[in-house]
Design an enzyme around this catalytic site. Sequence first.
Site, mmCIF file in Angstrom:
data_model
loop_
_atom_site.group_PDB
_atom_site.id
_atom_site.type_symbol
_atom_site.label_atom_id
_atom_site.label_comp_id
_atom_site.label_asym_id
_atom_site.label_seq_id
_atom_site.Cartn_x
_atom_site.Cartn_y
_atom_site.Cartn_z
ATOM 1 N N PHE A 85 13.688 3.229 1.581
ATOM 2 C CA PHE A 85 14.262 2.067 2.247
ATOM 3 C C PHE A 85 13.209 1.049 2.668
ATOM 4 O O PHE A 85 13.550 0.033 3.269
ATOM 5 C CB PHE A 85 15.054 2.487 3.492
ATOM 6 C CG PHE A 85 16.030 3.590 3.245
ATOM 7 C CD1 PHE A 85 17.045 3.444 2.318
ATOM 8 C CD2 PHE A 85 15.937 4.787 3.940
ATOM 9 C CE1 PHE A 85 17.954 4.449 2.087
ATOM 10 C CE2 PHE A 85 16.839 5.803 3.716
ATOM 11 C CZ PHE A 85 17.854 5.633 2.785
ATOM 12 N N SER A 86 11.958 1.320 2.397
ATOM 13 C CA SER A 86 10.915 0.473 2.980
ATOM 14 C C SER A 86 9.743 0.248 2.040
ATOM 15 O O SER A 86 9.547 0.981 1.062
ATOM 16 C CB SER A 86 10.405 1.091 4.283
ATOM 17 O OG SER A 86 9.764 2.329 4.016
ATOM 18 N N ASP A 104 9.654 17.087 10.183
ATOM 19 C CA ASP A 104 9.236 16.850 8.800
ATOM 20 C C ASP A 104 7.730 17.040 8.675
ATOM 21 O O ASP A 104 7.019 16.201 8.130
ATOM 22 C CB ASP A 104 9.648 15.445 8.348
ATOM 23 C CG ASP A 104 9.641 15.288 6.825
ATOM 24 O OD1 ASP A 104 9.701 16.327 6.126
ATOM 25 O OD2 ASP A 104 9.577 14.153 6.342
ATOM 26 N N LYS A 121 5.191 -1.778 8.056
ATOM 27 C CA LYS A 121 6.328 -1.136 7.388
ATOM 28 C C LYS A 121 7.525 -2.081 7.447
ATOM 29 O O LYS A 121 8.005 -2.426 8.525
ATOM 30 C CB LYS A 121 6.652 0.189 8.093
ATOM 31 C CG LYS A 121 7.719 1.029 7.412
ATOM 32 C CD LYS A 121 7.857 2.371 8.128
ATOM 33 C CE LYS A 121 8.839 3.285 7.440
ATOM 34 N NZ LYS A 121 8.933 4.601 8.129
ATOM 35 N N GLY A 157 8.767 3.441 -0.028
ATOM 36 C CA GLY A 157 9.689 4.512 0.326
ATOM 37 C C GLY A 157 11.084 4.174 -0.145
ATOM 38 O O GLY A 157 11.309 3.149 -0.800
ATOM 39 N N VAL A 214 5.464 -0.644 2.554
ATOM 40 C CA VAL A 214 4.366 -0.742 3.522
ATOM 41 C C VAL A 214 3.298 -1.657 2.945
ATOM 42 O O VAL A 214 2.842 -1.462 1.811
ATOM 43 C CB VAL A 214 3.764 0.637 3.845
ATOM 44 C CG1 VAL A 214 2.652 0.500 4.888
ATOM 45 C CG2 VAL A 214 4.843 1.590 4.357
ATOM 46 N N ILE A 217 0.821 -1.220 0.000
ATOM 47 C CA ILE A 217 0.000 0.000 0.000
ATOM 48 C C ILE A 217 0.846 1.257 0.000
ATOM 49 O O ILE A 217 0.323 2.364 -0.013
ATOM 50 C CB ILE A 217 -0.959 0.019 1.211
ATOM 51 C CG1 ILE A 217 -0.197 -0.124 2.533
ATOM 52 C CG2 ILE A 217 -2.010 -1.075 1.085
ATOM 53 C CD1 ILE A 217 -1.082 0.001 3.770
ATOM 54 N N GLY A 218 2.173 1.088 0.005
ATOM 55 C CA GLY A 218 3.058 2.246 -0.031
ATOM 56 C C GLY A 218 4.501 1.833 -0.187
ATOM 57 O O GLY A 218 4.887 0.705 0.147
#
Length: 461
Positions: free
Chosen positions: A154-155, A266, A174, A152, A157, A149-150
């Site tokens: 380094f990751s 952030d 995650k 990044g 999800v 669902i996502g």
Amino acid sequence: MGRMKTERQDRKSNATSGTDEKSGLALMQQSISFCSELNLSRGDAQVTEGWVTKVGRYLHLHSSRYLKLRGAALSSFHSPDRPATWTMNLLNCTVKPILKSKRFLISTPERGALEYSAFDETERDRWVAAIRKATTENIFSFYKIGPIIGNGSFSTVRLGASLDTRDIKKYAIKIIDKRRVGGNLKYMDREIAIMRSVRHKNIVQIYDIFETDKRLMIVLEYCPGGDLFEKLKVRSTLTETQAILVFRQLFSALEYLHSRGIVHRDIKPANFLLVDSSESLQVKLSDFGLSNTMENASDVVMASIVGTPAFLPPEVIKNLPYGPKVDIWGMGISLYFLLSGRIPFDAKNRDQMFTRIQNDMLEFRGKVWENISFEAKDLLRKLLTKNPDKRLSALEALNHDWFNTKADLLEDLSEKNMLEIDSSDSAMSSVSRCESPAALTMLPNHSGSQSSISEIRRLSV
């Protein structure tokens, strides 16, 4: 040899002989651990670490080793202030005590039989118990992992669900590739430590942690409504009615963090998650990957440049020490953006943007601002004051007239109150969803006009 330490034990417990051990314990006292007041679903996910004696396999020579057990990942060090000589996954291993001695034996597919001697039999039993628990720390024993669902830097999800039929919640899992994180492991540790230490209705909650030698898996609260950046990119801006609802929640979360000495660093709409897709606009603050702590909430001690460039305040751009007021600036940029569809200091490139952030006065240009209240503009001016000492705090923002004299705006949250903006007059500019602070989304600005969403371009910092 010094005694094994777990994160529940006092970091100031007495060490015994050995210069290396004393320096190692000093280093441990400076590190951020998983220990916190917030228990996870399966327990405390403690880090277990300490000095042991390695027993040689053939000649039975003895040598000191520092072992560190995190989740299902066991690492061996010659000294805790040096890199690990090896790290292995314990999920397919067994451990047993050697009776009538201080020794214990770990049987591994990777490294064969590893024999160690603890400080005493009590410490041996603690190591055995910790390692046995680690051998069962498999996320697939507790959760079903679903589709992505996502993504990044380094990751990844994924959507998750508990194997316990009594738990009907969905989770966001995650999965971080530790090999790709490299030198950013400290941010990963800090994110976990901070998320475990907070609990607020408007902050995404952490439920579980699993770790192997290659991956870190964090089970988080799932917010199916997505983030505000994505919602507005395809729909519209927020009305003041909706913005009041959203930012009252966000400032409440921020005031909570700042009161605990935590700076998010952030703040941006991509980190404002919607609990669902309804118009209730219940939001939660997420992504603590760049967060940091202060010794005291009033200290101004940080100086590293992190965050998304379009949301950076003047003091960060100037490399000055900073504190919680950086989050207030981010809230100001976010509010301006969510009310108008633009950022206040857009530019052709990063350097021009940074110059504008430091020098330009805040302006409210365009027809959209004709329908925005005086109170909203006044709050924005006070959130985006260039001098952080004169910038509002989160608590002061919550007490601003915009939140307290506009209660009548909360009476109607229907679809007709959405202020639609033509795509040619909007700018999803300079808002990056990337996890790395090295990514920046810039909006070209030709002849002073606002560019459309399709003209967004990416530049590297």
